[in-house]
Design an enzyme around this catalytic site. Structure first.
Site, mmCIF file in Angstrom:
data_model
loop_
_atom_site.group_PDB
_atom_site.id
_atom_site.type_symbol
_atom_site.label_atom_id
_atom_site.label_comp_id
_atom_site.label_asym_id
_atom_site.label_seq_id
_atom_site.Cartn_x
_atom_site.Cartn_y
_atom_site.Cartn_z
ATOM 1 N N THR A 196 0.821 -1.208 0.000
ATOM 2 C CA THR A 196 0.000 0.000 0.000
ATOM 3 C C THR A 196 0.852 1.253 0.000
ATOM 4 O O THR A 196 0.491 2.270 -0.607
ATOM 5 C CB THR A 196 -0.939 0.001 1.222
ATOM 6 O OG1 THR A 196 -1.803 -1.132 1.147
ATOM 7 C CG2 THR A 196 -1.773 1.265 1.282
ATOM 8 N N SER A 255 1.720 -7.561 -0.428
ATOM 9 C CA SER A 255 2.467 -8.518 0.400
ATOM 10 C C SER A 255 1.935 -9.936 0.244
ATOM 11 O O SER A 255 2.711 -10.905 0.243
ATOM 12 C CB SER A 255 2.409 -8.104 1.877
ATOM 13 O OG SER A 255 1.057 -8.032 2.332
ATOM 14 N N THR A 287 0.884 -4.359 4.311
ATOM 15 C CA THR A 287 0.580 -4.673 5.714
ATOM 16 C C THR A 287 -0.220 -5.967 5.881
ATOM 17 O O THR A 287 -0.293 -6.500 6.992
ATOM 18 C CB THR A 287 -0.206 -3.524 6.368
ATOM 19 O OG1 THR A 287 -1.431 -3.316 5.659
ATOM 20 C CG2 THR A 287 0.613 -2.241 6.374
ATOM 21 N N ASP A 288 -0.832 -6.483 4.806
ATOM 22 C CA ASP A 288 -1.689 -7.657 4.951
ATOM 23 C C ASP A 288 -0.936 -8.843 5.552
ATOM 24 O O ASP A 288 -1.443 -9.524 6.448
ATOM 25 C CB ASP A 288 -2.294 -8.051 3.602
ATOM 26 C CG ASP A 288 -3.449 -7.147 3.201
ATOM 27 O OD1 ASP A 288 -3.868 -6.316 4.031
ATOM 28 O OD2 ASP A 288 -3.933 -7.277 2.061
#
Length: 464
Positions: free
Chosen positions: A72, A120, A151-152
């Site tokens: 992101t 990710s 961030t996932d």
């Protein structure tokens, strides 16, 4: 006649020698049957890490490299809508361009290396293998590294790096919850602050840390707690290691690994340079719930899973059907299981035997990375159990007498780095790969029973 006699004598001498040679070779193979790593990792990847510029070489500031993977932070809003926080294309912008948009950094000289540029969740384990080696290659040149990811699955990528990067230099993982080009984006601030943390050198010997929203966490302990909020990352059991303020980087506690700073045992057992990426096994996660069926375990085993992490209810409990399927997987295929809790925090203690290992305070995603790497290096369950119970765990005991003594569990069982020529370190118990020695599921993790624990000790943070 003489020729015939000589021929017969030759047969009598050579045949036994040949048999002995074959037996010796077989013994050698069997002796290493629990050792699954390659003797020599074929074709390790190389990386075009940029050299230090002449300007950076003469500068007094630390040299920090940003290893970019996308996510992101490098995302672009759809239709150029600057208010479109959730609809964007991750991994669009190049890191060199993003760093160029930041104010000139006050505390570090910054270079970039574009490893990849996608979300990710799109990275394979084999690509993480390459990423870890790329970070180590960069740290041979630079003082510290920032790794940007989505961030996932950031917590999984960060923990993989924590377990595999060999350098003691700071590695700081960061990302963003909003794409780079929307109003109120957290990307530029997170990137700038992560560089500040890396350049401060205050997390040297910490392993990999995660920094978002001005908060620093240990990779082993951090997890994403909310789908949208900027302050989504947290360490439920232990909290933050420190904070980033202007201009200070403040560290208030250190992870357990820091207690081994400067020692040969600081490095993890998982040196990726000694194995091929093709030796990384299939390891999966199964979630338990009310009357959960056993089909998930059976299906994953059929697909080739060598290890399975269960995210159990309460103190690691799983349903009776999952328990039955687990027992069959251990008996029929020798699958190794790790028990964790779905609650979000809490320690699952180990029984000390069998093919079911307690995951300590690791969540299911972290435990999967630990089990996956363990099975890449050994099939010996007692060795894997030893790694789970000693590497990175934190258990501090203080005894006060005339000579006050502080001891920590991280100094007790020594985790020896394996070498191709040596037998892997084992726990005091004999290898327990035979499925007949594995306890039943209910006897080891049923939340209604008292788990087997070590004598209770007071847990306090280890200060740097």
């Amino acid at each position: 006649m003489t020729q015939i006699v000589k021929s017969e004598l030759a047969k009598k001498v050579l045949v036994p020698l040949l048999v002995l040679s074959l037996l010796a070779a077989m013994v050698g193979v069997l002796a290493k049957s629990n050792y699954v790593r390659a003797e020599e990792a074929p074709g390790l990847p190389t990386f075009d890490i940029p050299a230090l510029s002449s300007e950076h070489q003469t500068s007094s500031l630390p040299n920090v490299i940003v290893v970019a993977t996308g996510g992101t932070l490098a995302g672009k809003a759809r239709d150029d809508d600057k208010t479109n926080f959730q609809n964007y294309a991750a991994g669009t912008f190049k890191m060199a361009d993003l760093v160029a948009q930041l104010p000139k950094h006050k505390t570090a000289d910054v270079s970039t290396f574009q490893f990849g540029n996608k979300g990710s969740g799109g990275y394979t384990i084999k690509e993480l293998y390459d990423l870890s080696l790329a970070v180590d290659a960069a740290l041979k040149i630079y003082d510290s590294a920032v790794v940007t990811t989505g961030t996932d699955t950031m917590e999984e990528i960060a923990y993989f790096l924590d377990l595999t990067v060999r350098s003691e230099k700071p590695v700081v993982v960061t990302g963003a919850m909003r794409p780079w080009d929307v109003i109120g984006t957290d990307g530029p601030a997170n990137l700038y602050q992560a560089i500040k943390v890396a350049g401060s050198d205050k997390t040297k010997w910490f392993g990999t840390v995660v920094m978002l929203n001005d908060v620093i966490y240990a990779a082993r302990e951090v997890t994403k707690t909310n789908a949208h909020r900027n302050d989504t990352f947290d360490a439920p059991m232990f909290g933050a290691l420190g904070y980033v303020d202007d201009p200070a980087v403040r560290i208030y506690r250190a992870p357990a690994r820091a207690a081994k700073a400067g020692k040969s045992t600081w490095a993890s057992p998982f040196d990726l340079r000694t194995i091929s990426k093709d030796s990384l096994p299939i390891v999966e996660i199964v979630y338990s719930y009310q009357e959960a069926g056993g089909g998930a375990i059976r299906g994953l085993v059929a697909d080739g899973a060598k290890g399975i992490v269960t995210a159990g209810t309460g103190a690691g409990g799983i349903s009776s059907q999952l328990s039955t399927a687990r027992s069959a997987a251990i008996k029929d295929k020798g699958v190794v299981f790790v028990s964790t809790t779905r609650t979000g925090s809490g320690s699952i203690y180990d029984s000390g035997s069998g093919n079911v290992i307690g995951g300590d305070n690791l969540n299911a995603a972290h435990a999967r990375m630990m089990l996956l790497l363990s099975l890449a290096f050994t099939n010996d369950v007692s060795t894997i159990r030893n790694w789970f119970t000693t590497f990175g765990t934190q258990d501090v005991e203080i005894s006060v007498d005339e000579n006050t003594v502080l001891s920590t569990s991280v100094e007790e069982p020594i985790v020896t780095e394996p070498t191709p020529e040596a037998v892997l370190p084992t726990a005091t118990a004999s290898p327990t790969t035979e499925p007949t020695t594995a306890p039943t599921a209910d006897s080891t993790i049923d939340p209604t029973t008292e788990p087997a624990t070590e004598p209770t000790t007071e847990t306090v943070p280890v200060t740097p």
